[in-house]
Motif scaffolding. Structure first.
Motif, PDB file in Angstrom:
ATOM      1  N   HIS A 160      11.801  17.232   0.973  1.00 34.02           N
ATOM      2  CA  HIS A 160      11.113  16.601  -0.154  1.00 34.02           C
ATOM      3  C   HIS A 160      10.567  15.260   0.312  1.00 34.02           C
ATOM      4  CE1 HIS A 160      10.235  16.800  -4.462  1.00 34.02           C
ATOM      5  NE2 HIS A 160      10.372  15.490  -4.478  1.00 34.02           N
ATOM      6  N   GLU A 161       9.547  14.764  -0.392  1.00 30.76           N
ATOM      7  CA  GLU A 161       8.963  13.471  -0.079  1.00 30.76           C
ATOM      8  C   GLU A 161       8.493  12.811  -1.361  1.00 30.76           C
ATOM      9  OE1 GLU A 161       6.106  13.523   3.042  1.00 30.76           O
ATOM     10  OE2 GLU A 161       5.849  11.354   3.067  1.00 30.76           O
ATOM     11  N   TRP A 162       8.682  11.498  -1.429  1.00 26.93           N
ATOM     12  CA  TRP A 162       8.245  10.702  -2.563  1.00 26.93           C
ATOM     13  C   TRP A 162       7.222   9.681  -2.084  1.00 26.93           C
ATOM     14  CZ3 TRP A 162      13.130  12.159  -1.435  1.00 26.93           C
ATOM     15  CH2 TRP A 162      13.916  12.770  -2.441  1.00 26.93           C
ATOM     16  N   ARG A 163       6.175   9.466  -2.871  1.00 25.61           N
ATOM     17  CA  ARG A 163       5.177   8.434  -2.591  1.00 25.61           C
ATOM     18  C   ARG A 163       4.725   7.819  -3.910  1.00 25.61           C
ATOM     19  NH1 ARG A 163       2.626   8.337   2.488  1.00 25.61           N
ATOM     20  NH2 ARG A 163       3.238  10.052   3.866  1.00 25.61           N
ATOM     21  N   MET A 164       4.756   6.493  -3.965  1.00 23.70           N
ATOM     22  CA  MET A 164       4.208   5.807  -5.130  1.00 23.70           C
ATOM     23  C   MET A 164       3.824   4.391  -4.722  1.00 23.70           C
ATOM     24  SD  MET A 164       5.610   5.342  -9.037  1.00 23.70           S
ATOM     25  CE  MET A 164       6.783   4.039  -8.641  1.00 23.70           C
ATOM     26  N   PRO A 165       2.525   4.105  -4.607  1.00 22.87           N
ATOM     27  CA  PRO A 165       2.096   2.760  -4.222  1.00 22.87           C
ATOM     28  C   PRO A 165       2.409   1.737  -5.298  1.00 22.87           C
ATOM     29  CG  PRO A 165       0.210   4.101  -4.830  1.00 22.87           C
ATOM     30  CD  PRO A 165       1.385   5.024  -4.796  1.00 22.87           C
ATOM     31  N   ASN A 225      -1.536 -11.573  -7.215  1.00 20.69           N
ATOM     32  CA  ASN A 225      -2.488 -10.919  -6.310  1.00 20.69           C
ATOM     33  C   ASN A 225      -1.723 -10.264  -5.166  1.00 20.69           C
ATOM     34  OD1 ASN A 225      -5.042 -11.913  -7.587  1.00 20.69           O
ATOM     35  ND2 ASN A 225      -4.194 -13.902  -6.991  1.00 20.69           N
ATOM     36  N   PRO A 226      -1.145  -9.118  -5.420  1.00 18.31           N
ATOM     37  CA  PRO A 226      -0.318  -8.480  -4.385  1.00 18.31           C
ATOM     38  C   PRO A 226      -1.142  -8.007  -3.198  1.00 18.31           C
ATOM     39  CG  PRO A 226      -0.604  -7.015  -6.259  1.00 18.31           C
ATOM     40  CD  PRO A 226      -1.183  -8.326  -6.660  1.00 18.31           C
ATOM     41  N   GLN A 227      -0.443  -7.822  -2.097  1.00 16.27           N
ATOM     42  CA  GLN A 227      -1.070  -7.283  -0.905  1.00 16.27           C
ATOM     43  C   GLN A 227      -1.562  -5.857  -1.166  1.00 16.27           C
ATOM     44  OE1 GLN A 227      -2.097  -8.664   1.720  1.00 16.27           O
ATOM     45  NE2 GLN A 227      -0.510  -9.485   3.066  1.00 16.27           N
ATOM     46  N   LYS A 228      -2.427  -5.375  -0.272  1.00 11.99           N
ATOM     47  CA  LYS A 228      -2.866  -3.991  -0.360  1.00 11.99           C
ATOM     48  C   LYS A 228      -1.679  -3.061  -0.171  1.00 11.99           C
ATOM     49  CE  LYS A 228      -7.329  -5.198   1.716  1.00 11.99           C
ATOM     50  NZ  LYS A 228      -8.209  -4.991   2.906  1.00 11.99           N
ATOM     51  N   ASP A 229      -1.778  -1.873  -0.756  1.00 10.48           N
ATOM     52  CA  ASP A 229      -0.671  -0.925  -0.682  1.00 10.48           C
ATOM     53  C   ASP A 229      -0.287  -0.599   0.759  1.00 10.48           C
ATOM     54  OD1 ASP A 229      -0.226  -0.607  -3.446  1.00 10.48           O
ATOM     55  OD2 ASP A 229      -1.892   0.804  -3.605  1.00 10.48           O
ATOM     56  N   GLY A 230      -1.275  -0.580   1.654  1.00 15.42           N
ATOM     57  CA  GLY A 230      -0.993  -0.259   3.041  1.00 15.42           C
ATOM     58  C   GLY A 230      -0.177  -1.299   3.766  1.00 15.42           C
ATOM     59  N   PHE A 231      -0.044  -2.504   3.163  1.00 15.61           N
ATOM     60  CA  PHE A 231       0.722  -3.578   3.770  1.00 15.61           C
ATOM     61  C   PHE A 231       2.119  -3.672   3.155  1.00 15.61           C
ATOM     62  CE2 PHE A 231      -3.469  -4.431   5.090  1.00 15.61           C
ATOM     63  CZ  PHE A 231      -3.417  -5.258   6.191  1.00 15.61           C
ATOM     64  N   MET A 232       2.565  -2.593   2.532  1.00 15.10           N
ATOM     65  CA  MET A 232       3.898  -2.543   1.930  1.00 15.10           C
ATOM     66  C   MET A 232       4.632  -1.293   2.383  1.00 15.10           C
ATOM     67  SD  MET A 232       3.185  -3.540  -2.036  1.00 15.10           S
ATOM     68  CE  MET A 232       1.558  -4.158  -2.413  1.00 15.10           C
ATOM     69  N   ASP A 257      17.041  11.256  -9.077  1.00 14.65           N
ATOM     70  CA  ASP A 257      15.888  10.357  -9.035  1.00 14.65           C
ATOM     71  C   ASP A 257      16.077   9.347  -7.909  1.00 14.65           C
ATOM     72  OD1 ASP A 257      14.728  11.636 -11.153  1.00 14.65           O
ATOM     73  OD2 ASP A 257      15.274  10.114 -12.652  1.00 14.65           O
ATOM     74  N   LEU A 258      14.981   8.721  -7.521  1.00 16.87           N
ATOM     75  CA  LEU A 258      15.020   7.763  -6.431  1.00 16.87           C
ATOM     76  C   LEU A 258      14.817   6.359  -6.983  1.00 16.87           C
ATOM     77  CD1 LEU A 258      15.330   8.596  -3.449  1.00 16.87           C
ATOM     78  CD2 LEU A 258      12.919   8.074  -3.131  1.00 16.87           C
ATOM     79  N   ILE A 259      15.597   5.393  -6.481  1.00 17.80           N
ATOM     80  CA  ILE A 259      15.376   3.985  -6.779  1.00 17.80           C
ATOM     81  C   ILE A 259      14.875   3.333  -5.498  1.00 17.80           C
ATOM     82  CG2 ILE A 259      16.396   1.815  -7.547  1.00 17.80           C
ATOM     83  CD1 ILE A 259      18.390   3.405  -9.179  1.00 17.80           C
ATOM     84  N   VAL A 260      13.774   2.596  -5.594  1.00 17.67           N
ATOM     85  CA  VAL A 260      13.118   2.070  -4.398  1.00 17.67           C
ATOM     86  C   VAL A 260      12.818   0.591  -4.566  1.00 17.67           C
ATOM     87  CG1 VAL A 260      12.087   4.317  -3.924  1.00 17.67           C
ATOM     88  CG2 VAL A 260      10.770   2.633  -5.205  1.00 17.67           C
ATOM     89  N   GLN A 261      12.714  -0.108  -3.447  1.00 15.11           N
ATOM     90  CA  GLN A 261      12.380  -1.533  -3.433  1.00 15.11           C
ATOM     91  C   GLN A 261      11.156  -1.744  -2.564  1.00 15.11           C
ATOM     92  OE1 GLN A 261      12.884  -3.883  -0.536  1.00 15.11           O
ATOM     93  NE2 GLN A 261      11.664  -5.236  -1.832  1.00 15.11           N
ATOM     94  N   TYR A 262      10.173  -2.483  -3.091  1.00 10.81           N
ATOM     95  CA  TYR A 262       8.910  -2.722  -2.398  1.00 10.81           C
ATOM     96  C   TYR A 262       8.959  -4.038  -1.614  1.00 10.81           C
ATOM     97  CZ  TYR A 262       6.723   0.904  -5.322  1.00 10.81           C
ATOM     98  OH  TYR A 262       6.383   2.086  -5.938  1.00 10.81           O
ATOM     99  N   THR A 263       8.621  -3.968  -0.320  1.00  6.86           N
ATOM    100  CA  THR A 263       8.512  -5.152   0.525  1.00  6.86           C
ATOM    101  C   THR A 263       7.096  -5.235   1.078  1.00  6.86           C
ATOM    102  OG1 THR A 263      10.841  -5.280   1.167  1.00  6.86           O
ATOM    103  CG2 THR A 263       9.243  -6.204   2.708  1.00  6.86           C
ATOM    104  N   ALA A 264       6.508  -6.435   1.019  1.00 10.16           N
ATOM    105  CA  ALA A 264       5.150  -6.647   1.512  1.00 10.16           C
ATOM    106  C   ALA A 264       5.173  -7.512   2.764  1.00 10.16           C
ATOM    107  CB  ALA A 264       4.294  -7.321   0.440  1.00 10.16           C
TER     108      ALA A 264
END
Length: 465
Positions: free
Chosen positions: A120-125, A138-145, A157-164
């Motif tokens: 399985h794979e999860w993706r959410m920008p 003004n967050p960074q572009k999704d590709g920089f996270m 369910d998945l709990i995720v943390q975003y780092t830029a």
């Protein structure tokens, strides 16, 4: 014919005026320089405003010039080998199951079986959950996270943390997403690094923010600083408690440990990189904290600490034979398992990292894993580990883009290398591998939720294969 009158001044007068003007401007510049030097050295107003403006301008310049190519982010490292996927698998010695990991090539996580097949794979920008309530306008572009941490909740369910990359604060928040990568809830506080899921569904997380307060007996902690907070989120992702970790340290009997911060970290003095909830099970044999407290890791100070969330105070802290550590886990027997990123100094050809198990009563090492020349083990930042039910240890060697499972004797019985590669823009013909910031071998009951058929894993760019 009337005489013509000339009003031109002699040349020597013009030269004199120019010399006077140049001297005047030089004097103004000297006075300005002297005044500026006095303001900076004496730290009198408007020193702080000048300092803040300079730092803000420098940060903006670095963001615009240094963070232009995704492959130059520290989410990528030189690939050590052309091998990909599972390279070692001794089925008789491994803890069988599914393995979840997050990767530096974007905000996504992958669930694989023991043969490296994507289950399985999860993706959410981040752009899908960002709104005006976020403190990051003004967050960074999704590709920089990427997802620094992704953990599976008991319901699957998945709990995720975003780092830029290239931004401060670099923690952008958290979200809970279902198996179809749709948001269940989002938390747009500046959550960073790590979090811990309690048995009742609450989430213990780290956030960060700039603070401008001063401490009477800690003048070296000059504002503005990037300070850390421990927060508790409800099972629905709502913040229900928030504790300043630096205040909790300064107001404890361990305050003097802050005075040994290295010169480069006073503006991010703690750099907390781990928060682990002490449960009833792990509290039973752990003498330094009770159920409901949290274990913290302060990277640059080399400190492992326990924060009592009720009294908002550090109740225990220690330093030991580790450098730049991550992920201290309290084990059921009361020992602490941690990733020692830079403390293996005896044999540099084997890598600078090791995994340590220590007795917190004495800081004695009761078990360790370190690399060899044949199997180098080296992750200068990030990384984690998990003690498995059969006594083996699952290790995330972040910089190497590698997962490995080792026995108590140190034998590698399973190894997986991130299959994603990109060209190194600075070294023709060389490849880069994205870091694996963390992983976990999930329990059988949660693994059963993903044994269905018909799943088509996305390709590396997020499009279906």
């Amino acid at each position: 014919m009337p005489a013509t009158v000339h009003n031109e001044e002699p040349a020597e007068n013009n030269r004199g005026d120019r010399i006077f003007f140049a001297a005047f401007m030089t004097g103004i510049a000297a006075i300005s320089f002297g005044l500026g030097a006095f303001i900076v050295l004496a730290e009198v107003p408007p020193y702080q405003s000048m300092k803040n403006a300079f730092r803000a301008g420098t940060a903006l310049w670095e963001q615009r010039t240094k963070y232009t190519d995704v492959e130059r982010l520290d989410f990528w490292a030189p690939a050590r080998t052309e091998k990909t996927g599972v390279t070692i698998h001794d089925a008789n010695k491994t803890q069988q199951g599914l393995t979840l990991y997050s990767s530096g090539d974007g905000p996504h996580a992958v669930l694989i079986d023991m043969d490296g097949n994507v289950v399985h794979e999860w993706r959410m920008p981040f752009s899908e959950i960002h709104d005006e309530t976020s403190p990051i306008p003004n967050p960074q572009k999704d590709g920089f996270m990427h997802w620094h941490t992704a953990k599976m909740a008991p319901d699957g369910d998945l709990i995720v943390q975003y780092t830029a990359a290239g931004d401060t604060p670099y923690g952008y928040g958290m979200a809970k997403i279902d198996r179809n990568s749709k948001p269940v809830w989002k938390y747009l506080g500046t959550a960073h690094h790590d979090f811990s899921i309690a048995p009742d569904g609450r989430v213990y997380a780290l956030t960060q923010e700039f603070r401008f307060n001063k401490y009477a007996n800690r003048k070296q902690l000059t504002p503005p600083r990037l300070d850390d907070f421990a927060v508790i989120l409800s099972p629905e992702g709502k913040e229900i408690k928030r504790v300043s970790i630096l205040d909790a340290m300064i107001n404890s009997s361990y305050a003097n440990m802050v005075d040994f911060a290295p010169y480069f970290s006073n503006e991010d003095v703690l750099h907390t990189n781990t928060i682990q909830l002490i449960t009833e099970e792990t509290a039973a044999n752990f003498a330094h904290g009770k159920a409901g407290d949290v274990v913290l890791s302060f990277r640059d100070l080399g400190i492992i600490a326990v924060l009592d969330m009720d009294v908002e105070k550090i109740v225990w802290a220690t330093r030991g034979p580790w450098l730049g550590q991550h992920d201290p886990d309290v084990l059921p027997n009361g020992d602490i398992l941690l990733f020692d990123n830079q403390g293996q100094l005896a044999d540099p050809d084997a890598g600078q990292s090791r995994v340590l198990q220590i007795d917190p009563k004495t800081n004695a090492i009761t078990w360790q894993y370190k690399g060899t020349i044949e199997h180098k083990f080296d992750s200068n930042i990030r990384a984690d580990q998990q003690r498995l039910a059969n006594g083996n240890t699952l290790i995330t060697e972040s910089t190497g883009g590698r997962l490995l499972e080792v026995t108590p004797d140190g034998e590698i019985v399973w190894e997986y290398l991130n299959p994603v590669r990109r060209d190194d823009p600075d070294n023709s013909g060389k490849k880069l591998i994205p870091i694996l910031s963390q992983s976990e071998r999930i329990s059988d009951d949660r693994a059963a939720l993903f044994t269905d058929t018909g799943f088509t894993p996305p390709s590396n760019d997020g499009e279906p294969r």
